[in-house]
Scaffold this motif. Structure first.
Motif, PDB file in Angstrom:
ATOM      1  N   VAL A 298     -49.896 -40.972  -9.080  1.00  0.00           N
ATOM      2  CA  VAL A 298     -50.875 -41.986  -9.486  1.00  0.00           C
ATOM      3  C   VAL A 298     -50.515 -43.327  -8.833  1.00  0.00           C
ATOM      4  CG1 VAL A 298     -51.689 -43.349 -11.463  1.00  0.00           C
ATOM      5  CG2 VAL A 298     -51.522 -40.861 -11.650  1.00  0.00           C
ATOM      6  N   PHE A 299     -49.214 -43.662  -8.827  1.00  0.00           N
ATOM      7  CA  PHE A 299     -48.755 -44.917  -8.225  1.00  0.00           C
ATOM      8  C   PHE A 299     -49.164 -44.974  -6.750  1.00  0.00           C
ATOM      9  CE2 PHE A 299     -45.673 -47.677  -6.140  1.00  0.00           C
ATOM     10  CZ  PHE A 299     -45.594 -48.765  -7.003  1.00  0.00           C
ATOM     11  N   GLU A 300     -48.992 -43.859  -6.055  1.00  0.00           N
ATOM     12  CA  GLU A 300     -49.356 -43.836  -4.624  1.00  0.00           C
ATOM     13  C   GLU A 300     -50.847 -44.085  -4.428  1.00  0.00           C
ATOM     14  OE1 GLU A 300     -47.839 -40.212  -2.881  1.00  0.00           O
ATOM     15  OE2 GLU A 300     -45.796 -40.795  -3.428  1.00  0.00           O
ATOM     16  N   VAL A 301     -51.651 -43.493  -5.304  1.00  0.00           N
ATOM     17  CA  VAL A 301     -53.106 -43.726  -5.213  1.00  0.00           C
ATOM     18  C   VAL A 301     -53.413 -45.199  -5.477  1.00  0.00           C
ATOM     19  CG1 VAL A 301     -55.364 -43.161  -6.206  1.00  0.00           C
ATOM     20  CG2 VAL A 301     -53.651 -41.358  -5.943  1.00  0.00           C
ATOM     21  N   LEU A 302     -52.799 -45.740  -6.543  1.00  0.00           N
ATOM     22  CA  LEU A 302     -53.073 -47.131  -6.920  1.00  0.00           C
ATOM     23  C   LEU A 302     -52.670 -48.084  -5.795  1.00  0.00           C
ATOM     24  CD1 LEU A 302     -51.853 -47.176 -10.659  1.00  0.00           C
ATOM     25  CD2 LEU A 302     -54.199 -46.956  -9.813  1.00  0.00           C
ATOM     26  N   LYS A 303     -51.521 -47.813  -5.198  1.00  0.00           N
ATOM     27  CA  LYS A 303     -51.029 -48.680  -4.125  1.00  0.00           C
ATOM     28  C   LYS A 303     -51.975 -48.611  -2.927  1.00  0.00           C
ATOM     29  CE  LYS A 303     -46.807 -49.543  -1.735  1.00  0.00           C
ATOM     30  NZ  LYS A 303     -45.585 -48.952  -1.293  1.00  0.00           N
ATOM     31  N   TYR A 304     -52.338 -47.411  -2.567  1.00  0.00           N
ATOM     32  CA  TYR A 304     -53.209 -47.206  -1.412  1.00  0.00           C
ATOM     33  C   TYR A 304     -54.565 -47.891  -1.617  1.00  0.00           C
ATOM     34  CZ  TYR A 304     -55.949 -44.765   2.105  1.00  0.00           C
ATOM     35  OH  TYR A 304     -56.780 -44.478   3.149  1.00  0.00           O
ATOM     36  N   LYS A 305     -55.063 -47.820  -2.855  1.00  0.00           N
ATOM     37  CA  LYS A 305     -56.396 -48.378  -3.135  1.00  0.00           C
ATOM     38  C   LYS A 305     -56.339 -49.876  -3.470  1.00  0.00           C
ATOM     39  CE  LYS A 305     -58.838 -44.314  -3.779  1.00  0.00           C
ATOM     40  NZ  LYS A 305     -60.034 -43.937  -3.064  1.00  0.00           N
ATOM     41  N   GLY A 306     -55.128 -50.446  -3.634  1.00  0.00           N
ATOM     42  CA  GLY A 306     -55.008 -51.856  -4.026  1.00  0.00           C
ATOM     43  C   GLY A 306     -55.343 -52.077  -5.492  1.00  0.00           C
TER      44      GLY A 306
END
Ligand code: NAD
Ligand code: 13P
Length: 341
Positions: A298-306
């Motif tokens: 989830v963190f990776e998605v959040l980071k990627y999406k800003g």
């Protein structure tokens, strides 16, 4: 008409319960073959015997569901490809991290008319974005894949083809396990996946002895983040899904009694000094945690999406799991108002 033949891919705690439920139905229903195959990731027990041999001799999964008879029509098979050869109903129920490898091995090995269902809570994160496990299964294997998620007793099943949905409902329903079909596949699967991250947060609160009010507050924030995240990823996700068994009920049961909660409690009690890998091995004896890896995904998605600042609880759970923040940060940071761009 030809009969349906079921194989269960996975034989952990939930996999074994699924096998028992299904086998109790296939033996009663004429449209199914009695025998249910269960693929076992083979291991040698301390006695020196293979787990598969013990399951087939005693009719019990002595390691992952001891004390419960699975039904004499459950046949354990350590050979993945062989276990699916004759099946046209495939039930996937392994820890999510193993599914990419399992799908690769199954390409070209399943029947053309096979249907699949996933009981797996988790997702894969790829460069192109998040991929739910049911999507991984349907894309890699070219099959229709439904999902079944929910809190212990009243479960939901989610899919889009009514006729096939009814077949799955028939296969799983018993007087003590109720299943109802629904269309919001993404919403249901994301509920099951994301509640494991909230359960880690709830475990931290328990480990820090912060009491029920704080735990309820964390669960509420977690549910809100589950809903916002799911709707941002898939605009089709329905609010109502979060009030179904797969939503709030599964969240409550996991935050009260689950394995993610239990290990996170121990992690916080030890001030983060013992890793989740160590605690998982010691406390779960071979069973697997989904919440820690899901928090990372989830963190990776959040980071990627800003989107990091919009999801303070999800972000903080990951930061604590990897040791960048202390367990007490769960209340300090999660209760910050989310910042929207
Ligand atoms: P589990 O955590 O009890 O057991 C782990 C399983 O993984 C064992 O069968 C083990 O043999 C297998 N395994 C270990 N290494 C492996 C490898 N390299 N490749 C393939 N398999 C390997 O499993 P479970 O509880 O049945 O969980 C399976 C899925 O069901 C998970 O996605 C979980 O979130 C979901 N689920 C669990 C519950 C529950 O209460 N246990 C409830 C609902 C959903
Ligand atoms: P735990 O893994 O926290 O026990 O929760 C059960 C479950 O639903 C797994 O996703």
């Amino acid at each position: 008409p030809p009969k349906f033949k079921v194989t269960i891919i996975g034989s952990g705690n939930w996999g074994s319960v699924a096998a028992k439920l299904i086998a109790s139905n296939t033996i009663k229903l004429n449209s199914f073959h009695d025998e249910v195959k269960m693929w076992v990731f083979e291991e040698t027990l301390p006695s020196g015997e293979k787990l598969t041999d013990v399951i087939n001799r005693t009719n019990e999964n002595v390691k992952y569901l001891p004390g419960i008879k699975l039904g004499s029509n459950v046949v354990a098979d350590p050979d993945l490809e062989n276990s699916v050869r004759d099946a046209n109903m495939l039930v996937f129920v392994t820890p999510h991290q193993f599914m990419e490898g399992i799908c690769k091995r199954l390409v070209g090995k399943i029947r053309n008319d096979a249907q699949a269902i996933s009981l797996i809570k988790g997702m894969e994160v790829k460069k192109e974005g998040p991929c739910m496990i049911s999507t991984l299964i349907s894309q890699q294997l070219g099959v229709n894949c439904c999902v079944l998620m929910g809190a212990n007793i009243a479960n939901e099943e989610y899919r889009d083809n009514k006729e096939i949905a009814e077949k799955w409902v028939q296969l799983f329903s018993t007087p003590y396990f109720m299943v109802s079909p629904c269309q919001d596949v993404e919403g249901v699967e994301l509920c099951g996946t994301l509640k494991n991250v909230v359960a880690i947060a709830a475990g931290f609160v328990d480990g820090l002895d912060m009491g029920n009010n704080t735990k309820a507050a964390i669960m509420r924030i977690g549910l809100k983040e589950m809903k916002s995240f799911s709707k941002l990823l898939f605009s089709s996700v329905k609010d109502n899904t979060f009030f179904e068994s797969c939503g709030v009920a599964d969240l409550i049961t996991t935050c009260l009694g689950g394995r993610n909660r239990k290990c996170a409690e121990a992690f916080a009690k030890n001030g983060g000094k013992r890793s989740f890998d160590e605690l998982e091995a010691e406390m779960l004896q071979g069973q697997k945690l989904q919440g820690v890896s899901t928090a990372k995904e989830v963190f990776e998605v959040l980071k990627y999406k800003g989107w990091l600042e919009m999801f303070p609880l999800f972000t903080t759970v990951h930061e604590i799991c990897v040791g960048r923040l202390p367990p007490s940060a769960i209340v300090e940071y999660s209760e910050h108002a989310p910042k929207f761009p």
